[in-house]
Every structure is written in C-alpha cells, then in structure tokens.
Design an enzyme around this catalytic site. Structure first.
Site, PDB file in Angstrom:
ATOM      1  N   GLY A  71      -1.995  -4.909  -5.559  1.00 12.79           N
ATOM      2  CA  GLY A  71      -3.379  -3.985  -5.302  1.00 12.79           C
ATOM      3  C   GLY A  71      -3.439  -4.197  -6.939  1.00 12.79           C
ATOM      4  O   GLY A  71      -4.994  -4.237  -7.162  1.00 12.79           O
ATOM      5  N   ASN A 153      -3.022   8.761  -6.924  1.00  9.24           N
ATOM      6  CA  ASN A 153      -1.482   7.980  -6.364  1.00  9.24           C
ATOM      7  C   ASN A 153      -1.018  10.052  -6.940  1.00  9.24           C
ATOM      8  O   ASN A 153       0.442   9.266  -6.505  1.00  9.24           O
ATOM      9  CB  ASN A 153      -0.800   6.737  -7.218  1.00  9.24           C
ATOM     10  CG  ASN A 153      -1.715   6.604  -8.098  1.00  9.24           C
ATOM     11  OD1 ASN A 153      -2.683   6.613  -8.576  1.00  9.24           O
ATOM     12  ND2 ASN A 153      -0.771   6.399  -8.985  1.00  9.24           N
ATOM     13  N   GLN A 181      -3.840   4.397  -1.942  1.00  2.86           N
ATOM     14  CA  GLN A 181      -2.597   5.287  -1.295  1.00  2.86           C
ATOM     15  C   GLN A 181      -3.417   5.782  -0.010  1.00  2.86           C
ATOM     16  O   GLN A 181      -2.604   6.474   0.636  1.00  2.86           O
ATOM     17  CB  GLN A 181      -3.030   6.930  -2.358  1.00  2.86           C
ATOM     18  CG  GLN A 181      -1.885   5.908  -3.704  1.00  2.86           C
ATOM     19  CD  GLN A 181      -0.702   5.803  -3.323  1.00  2.86           C
ATOM     20  OE1 GLN A 181      -0.133   6.416  -2.486  1.00  2.86           O
ATOM     21  NE2 GLN A 181       0.198   5.365  -4.643  1.00  2.86           N
ATOM     22  N   SER A 201      -2.774  -2.314  -0.801  1.00  2.75           N
ATOM     23  CA  SER A 201      -1.892  -2.906  -1.094  1.00  2.75           C
ATOM     24  C   SER A 201      -0.864  -2.816   0.269  1.00  2.75           C
ATOM     25  O   SER A 201      -0.284  -1.458   0.207  1.00  2.75           O
ATOM     26  CB  SER A 201      -1.156  -2.520  -2.563  1.00  2.75           C
ATOM     27  OG  SER A 201      -0.077  -3.008  -2.656  1.00  2.75           O
ATOM     28  N   ALA A 202      -0.294  -3.470   0.533  1.00  2.00           N
ATOM     29  CA  ALA A 202       0.725  -3.237   1.642  1.00  2.00           C
ATOM     30  C   ALA A 202       2.336  -2.897   1.524  1.00  2.00           C
ATOM     31  O   ALA A 202       2.510  -1.795   2.332  1.00  2.00           O
ATOM     32  CB  ALA A 202       1.470  -4.492   2.765  1.00  2.00           C
ATOM     33  N   HIS A 203       2.516  -2.853   0.678  1.00  2.00           N
ATOM     34  CA  HIS A 203       3.838  -2.210   0.330  1.00  2.00           C
ATOM     35  C   HIS A 203       3.781  -0.508   0.029  1.00  2.00           C
ATOM     36  O   HIS A 203       4.645  -0.123   0.065  1.00  2.00           O
ATOM     37  CB  HIS A 203       4.760  -2.534  -1.018  1.00  2.00           C
ATOM     38  CG  HIS A 203       4.099  -1.939  -2.370  1.00  2.00           C
ATOM     39  ND1 HIS A 203       4.930  -0.701  -2.820  1.00  2.00           N
ATOM     40  CD2 HIS A 203       3.222  -2.427  -2.964  1.00  2.00           C
ATOM     41  CE1 HIS A 203       4.106  -0.815  -4.360  1.00  2.00           C
ATOM     42  NE2 HIS A 203       3.162  -1.799  -4.113  1.00  2.00           N
ATOM     43  N   THR A 239      -0.578 -21.255  -1.800  1.00  2.00           N
ATOM     44  CA  THR A 239      -0.340 -21.075  -0.156  1.00  2.00           C
ATOM     45  C   THR A 239      -0.264 -20.013   0.065  1.00  2.00           C
ATOM     46  O   THR A 239       0.193 -18.753  -0.489  1.00  2.00           O
ATOM     47  CB  THR A 239       0.660 -22.063  -0.495  1.00  2.00           C
ATOM     48  OG1 THR A 239       0.277 -23.515  -0.473  1.00  2.00           O
ATOM     49  CG2 THR A 239       0.838 -22.181   0.797  1.00  2.00           C
ATOM     50  N   CYS A 328       5.864   3.552 -12.617  1.00  9.46           N
ATOM     51  CA  CYS A 328       5.600   2.981 -13.798  1.00  9.46           C
ATOM     52  C   CYS A 328       5.790   4.076 -14.935  1.00  9.46           C
ATOM     53  O   CYS A 328       6.185   3.365 -15.846  1.00  9.46           O
ATOM     54  CB  CYS A 328       3.719   2.354 -13.894  1.00  9.46           C
ATOM     55  SG  CYS A 328       2.624   1.996 -12.290  1.00  9.46           S
TER      56      CYS A 328
HETATM   57  N1  PLP Z   1      -3.692   1.973  -7.596  1.00  7.80           N
HETATM   58  C1  PLP Z   1      -3.289   2.382  -7.028  1.00  7.80           C
HETATM   59  C2  PLP Z   1      -3.735   3.914  -6.420  1.00  7.80           C
HETATM   60  C3  PLP Z   1      -1.556   3.028  -6.676  1.00  7.80           C
HETATM   61  O1  PLP Z   1      -0.957   3.716  -6.313  1.00  7.80           O
HETATM   62  C4  PLP Z   1      -0.945   1.613  -7.246  1.00  7.80           C
HETATM   63  C5  PLP Z   1       0.536   1.284  -7.319  1.00  7.80           C
HETATM   64  O2  PLP Z   1       1.124   2.666  -7.817  1.00  7.80           O
HETATM   65  C6  PLP Z   1      -1.766   0.026  -7.301  1.00  7.80           C
HETATM   66  C7  PLP Z   1      -3.268   0.930  -7.723  1.00  7.80           C
HETATM   67  C8  PLP Z   1      -1.043  -0.819  -7.925  1.00  7.80           C
HETATM   68  O3  PLP Z   1      -0.628  -1.914  -6.197  1.00  7.80           O
HETATM   69  P1  PLP Z   1       0.467  -2.520  -6.531  1.00  7.80           P
HETATM   70  O4  PLP Z   1       1.938  -2.535  -6.988  1.00  7.80           O
HETATM   71  O5  PLP Z   1       0.370  -3.833  -5.020  1.00  7.80           O
HETATM   72  O6  PLP Z   1      -0.167  -4.016  -7.345  1.00  7.80           O
END
Ligand code: PLP
Length: 376
Positions: A71, A153, A181, A201-203, A239, A328
């Site tokens: 993301g 988030n 989110q 973002s997949a995770h 790739t 973070c």
């Molecule tokens: N944007 C939001 C709202 C998020 O919660 C996060 C991850 O915590 C990100 C962006 C960043 O995503 P990624 O961890 O895939 O870089």
C-alpha cells in the site's frame, strides 16, 4: 498460554487456502511472465487471471489494475504522479491519513514549494464536513487531487466514497482513496465512487505481505515509480511476484465470497467488546466513537497515566496483541498523529488501545483482554 490476536488492522493471518494456492504457484508456475516459452506463458496466464478477478470485485477493467509491492508504494506512486505528471498544484486531504500519504506529501512539498496542501478540518469522530470539501474546491480553479482514505486505520472513521466522488466530479478534481483498511471488508465500486486512483494491500485482507495494487482510471497518463522493464504495461517495472499476486486475488475472492457472514461475525464481536468495556470500565470512551468501521474499536481507558507506557508490554506478556495507534508507532513515545488531532492533552495521556478484529476473534478473546487490563 493461548495467544490472542486483536491487531488485524496492522496485518491479518494468511488464510490456509491462500497459502496453499501460493505454494502451488511457487512450486509449479515458476516461469517469468515476460518469457515467451510455455513456462512464462503459464505464469502470465496466472497473473492476468488474478488481475481480471481483482478488477471485477471493484467494478474496474483489468487494464486499470497495476500490481505493486504494498500500500505504501501505491500511495507514494499516486501522489508523486499527480504532482509530477498530472501537474496538480493543490492536494486536499486531512491530517488523519496514513503516513504513506502524509510523509509523501511532506516530501513533495519540499521539492515543489508551489504545491498547496489543504488539510480539511475533522470533528471529534475524525469526520470531515463534505461541505468543507466543496468550499475548498470552489474557492479556486487550481488543478487538484483530493486524497482521502476510505477507512481510518486507527479509529475506523468511514468516508462516503460516493459522496466525495460526486463532489470531485462536480469540481473536476482527481480523486485518490487509500482503501487499504476497507477493501475486502466492504464493497467498493470505483465507477460509482468516480475514483481516479485506489490503493490496496493484500496483507490487510488475509493475503500475503509484500503485494498490493493500484487502480488507475483508464486513460490517465502517468509515469511509473520504478523504471526498467515493460511489466505492467510499463506502469511498474520489475518481474511480477506471481505467487503474491495470485495469493492476493485468492484472498480477495474469499473475502468477497464470505463478506456477509464475516461482517456479521466481526460486528458481533465489536458490539460485545463495546458492552463488555462499558460494564468493566463505566468511564471508558471510544476514540472516533462506537459507530466507526465494524472491525476497529479504539478504546480510551479510564486508567492512571502511569499505566500508559506499560500497557502494551503488559498485554503482550499475557499473550494479547493489540495496538496503540497504528502499528508503525507501537513502542514509540510520541502520541498517535490521529489521536493527537481529535483528543485534548488530558485524553492523550491515558492509555488508548486500538482493537481490530477478524472473523477468528470471539467474545472470549474480549473477556481475556478485559481481565488482563483489570489485573494490571
Ligand atoms: N494505508 C493504510 C490506511 C494502512 O493502514 C497501511 C498499513 O498499515 C498502509 C497504507 C500501508 O500499507 P502497506 O503496509 O501495505 O505498505
């Protein structure tokens, strides 16, 4: 000791079906999608099938989906491209965005002193007034990008994408939404929302880490962030991580196939948590309110200030994973930038915990959390 995971906004467990699909790709489909032989063609088919499936979920065309590493990459790319390639001179956002947006904007402003960044005010629930957005957009004809996240988030504030999209359309502003989110947890229609850019973002939806995608509306001419090969139609060199991409598509398929049941189950856990916290701590407060997104609850505990520094560590010792603000920042002594915008100095001092649920959580997890807090 049973471990309890209540930090699904930080990341989610990869679903077994997703891991299995990825394993099959890793062990069988190891060709480079750019190679013209059968190994490469097979990998290419997998990548393109994933692209089509993902596009369908958000009502986009396959050519509008560009795979990225995360993301953060998506947000960086869109914001840089908006300024450098689309020549926007004004970006409208809020101070509650993820740092992937806020820090990128800070760097862009350093490099482009003429770039105007307008931060819309937010109320105590983290919401903007849509009329404020209209006022800003009508105040000048500067070429503008509106960058507003779908779901916050940390406190779960939800933006009405369709309403914002309509306003952007009326004032001919580009619209970017960080839906990291939200995607997989609620339906998103890029056309109904008139989006120019969407970042995922997949995770965060039980897929693998290290892969995401950006929706870029057809005919939007922007340059890649990474230069090199012609992958992703020249939009993103490197790739393709075939197993990651296929795993992400599988995770999104499963998320949308089970959406109703999961929403119901997760909402029940959140509602249980709200009542249980109120019962255990009558003076509890919920940052961003109780009615934010259904898998996020930010709990402000009426505990003494000296417990603030220790609470995450203490819960971790008990095998319970929660977050203070965004992942973070855990371990940092700085208050969350989101809470700093909506709380006063006193409220910022007491412990706040961000709980974020998945279908795997149960009321017993909440009971164990409350019991642990009470034993502090
Ligand atoms: N944007 C939001 C709202 C998020 O919660 C996060 C991850 O915590 C990100 C962006 C960043 O995503 P990624 O961890 O895939 O870089």
């Amino acid at each position: 000791m049973k471990k309890i995971y209540l930090d699904n906004a930080a990341t989610t467990a990869v679903l077994p079906e997703v891991a299995q699909t990825m394993f099959e790709v890793l062990t069988h489909t190891y060709g480079n999608p750019s190679s013209t032989h059968s190994f490469g063609r097979e990998a290419k088919v997998q990548v393109e099938t994933a692209r089509k499936a993902i596009a369908k979920h958000i009502h986009a065309q396959a050519t509008e989906i560009i795979f990225t590493s995360c993301g953060t990459e998506g947000d960086n790319w869109v914001l840089q491209a908006a300024v450098n390639d689309l020549k926007v001179t004004r970006i409208v956002t809020t101070k509650l965005e993820h740092h992937a947006v806020l820090h990128t904007l800070a760097v862009l402003q350093l490099k482009n002193p003429e770039l105007e960044v307008v931060y819309l005010p937010v109320n105590s629930l983290g919401e903007i007034a849509y009329s404020d957005l209209e006022t800003v957009l009508s105040s000048s004809s500067a070429k503008t990008l509106v960058s507003l996240m779908h779901v916050n988030n940390e406190i779960g504030t939800v933006l009405d994408l369709v309403q914002v999209g309509a306003i952007c359309k009326a004032y001919q502003a580009y619209f970017h939404s960080d839906t990291v989110q939200a995607i997989g947890k609620t339906n998103i229609d890029v056309q109904a929302a008139n989006l120019d850019f969407l970042v995922a973002s997949a995770h965060k939806f039980h897929g693998p880490k290290g892969v995401g995608f950006v929706y870029v509306k057809k005919n939007t001419i922007i340059q890649p962030l990474l230069h090199g090969g012609e992958q992703e139609k020249g939009f993103r060199a490197g790739t393709e991580a075939v197993h990651q991409i296929v795993g992400m598509a599988k995770a999104l398929d499963l998320a949308y196939a089970n959406l109703g049941a999961q929403q119901q189950a997760v909402t029940a856990v959140k509602n249980y948590a709200i009542s249980a916290f109120k019962k255990a701590f009558p003076a509890v407060a919920f940052n961003g309110g109780e009615n934010g997104f259904y898998n996020i609850l930010n709990v402000r505990l009426p505990l003494s200030v000296d417990k603030t520094a220790m609470i995450l560590f203490y819960l971790d010792m008990k095998g319970i994973a929660v977050s203070r603000g965004s992942a973070c920042q855990s371990g940092s002594i700085k208050p969350s930038h989101v809470l700093a915008e909506i709380l006063d100095a006193n409220a910022l001092q007491v412990p706040s915990l961000r709980l974020s649920f998945s279908h795997e959580n149960t009321p017993e997890d909440i009971d164990a959390l409350i019991e642990a807090i009470q034993s502090m």
